[in-house]
Scaffold this active site. Structure first.
Site, short mmCIF file in Angstrom:
data_model
loop_
_atom_site.label_atom_id
_atom_site.label_comp_id
_atom_site.label_asym_id
_atom_site.label_seq_id
_atom_site.Cartn_x
_atom_site.Cartn_y
_atom_site.Cartn_z
N TYR A 83 0.86 -1.19 0.00
CA TYR A 83 0.00 0.00 0.00
C TYR A 83 0.90 1.23 0.00
O TYR A 83 1.56 1.54 1.00
CB TYR A 83 -0.90 0.04 1.24
N LEU A 138 -18.73 -2.08 2.39
CA LEU A 138 -19.53 -1.10 1.64
C LEU A 138 -19.42 -1.33 0.13
O LEU A 138 -19.78 -0.46 -0.66
CB LEU A 138 -19.08 0.33 1.98
N SER A 172 -22.31 3.17 -0.13
CA SER A 172 -22.21 4.51 0.43
C SER A 172 -22.74 5.46 -0.62
O SER A 172 -22.06 5.75 -1.60
CB SER A 172 -20.76 4.86 0.78
#
Length: 331
Positions: A56, A206, A212
């Protein structure tokens, strides 16, 4: 916050974890100061599970977490790290490497970047097709014995691979996508985990922002990998947004947003499941944590089932040529 255990032998952590991949820019530009403030706010609110990957931001995400955990906060949390994704100089991903020597090398760099002497959960981002899972897990087991790793995890493996890995060394938890729109694990993987004391850290709660509303109805931005995912394209997206309209009718009488309903639903699936929320801002974090103690009723759960029956989402989770590990631990 309620505490849950990551498997029979894993750490006790907060019922909601924080996935940090979004703070590395995979869903578009990020504000580093806001990311750091969000991490610190999560710790202040009792979040004790931070999920990251050494790829990441090509290590930058681990360095960010290290900054948040200074001043004696490291011992307050469990840090889960994925490894094995190879990176290109331009920032792309170039395959997997989960050989035993790569396991040890990756952990050495992770410990330095995190400014710690151990990680709480260590897991390959995906099984390496060129390396038997027994060899990868065996190498992590040696690191457990040496004290550098506390618990072994896996990510996005099938049931057969999970069995082979667990036969090699007890697996603490499996990180895998699980949401109202993605329930495939209920068929085989979740029953096996429950029979063998393996916890679930559920990412994609989500559905990468589909659940969302403020984000699902916006056009994906430059640098946002979701634009290449089938569920965000054309007729698939229109179908999925219609499902979300149905969920809104369930959520509104409870005073929750659709996103909050999705988080509460994941929490209700069992005490062995720890949803990992990919909040990138303090506002997103506050919205998620507001339902940490919400308990959906049977009527609520039945209404969700009527609105979005299992298997009703349109489009595959990943493109036909998937990125090795696009968004574990994220929305």
């Amino acid at each position: 916050m309620e505490q849950r255990r990551l498997g029979t032998g894993g750490p006790s952590v907060s019922a909601l974890g924080l996935g940090c991949m979004g703070m590395a820019g995979r869903y578009g530009p990020v504000d580093e100061a806001e990311s750091l403030a969000t991490l610190r706010a999560a710790l202040d609110e009792g979040v004790t599970l931070l999920d990251t990957g050494d790829f990441y931001g090509i290590g930058d995400n681990e360095r960010l977490i290290a900054r948040a955990l200074r001043n004696g906060r490291r011992d307050q949390v469990a840090v889960s790290v994925k490894f094995g994704v190879l990176c290109e100089p331009g920032g792309g991903w170039a395959g997997l490497d989960a050989r035993p020597e790569a396991v040890r090398n990756s952990l050495a760099y992770t410990l330095r970047r995190l400014e710690t002497d151990h990680v709480d959960v260590y897991r390959p981002a995906r099984p390496d097709p060129d390396v038997p899972i027994e060899e990868t897990v065996g190498a992590i087991a040696e690191l457990v014995t040496a004290g550098y790793v506390r618990s072994i995890g896996l990510s996005e493996v099938d049931a057969q691979t999970l069995r082979r890995a667990h036969d090699t060394h007890p697996i603490g938890d499996l990180q895998i996508e699980y949401s109202i729109l993605s329930r495939e694990i209920e068929e085989e993987i979740l029953p096996f985990c429950r029979q063998n004391g393996i916890g679930i850290t559920a990412y994609g709660v989500l559905s990468r922002g589909l659940l969302s509303e403020s984000r699902s109805r916006q056009k994906t931005r430059d640098g946002d990998i979701r634009g290449g995912f089938p569920r965000f394209q054309g007729e698939n997206l229109r179908h999925n947004l219609a499902l979300i309209d149905g969920l809104r009718e369930v959520a509104e009488p409870t005073g929750m947003t659709v996103a909050q309903l999705a988080i509460a639903w994941a929490l209700a699936r069992g005490e062995d499941i720890v949803p990992v929320i990919g909040a990138r801002t303090r506002a997103q974090l506050a919205e998620a944590l507001a339902v940490a103690d919400v308990r959906l009723t049977r009527a609520d759960l039945a209404a969700v089932e009527r609105a979005v029956p299992a298997g009703s989402a349109a489009g595959d989770r990943y493109p036909s040529r998937p990125i090795p590990n696009p968004d574990d631990g994220e929305e």
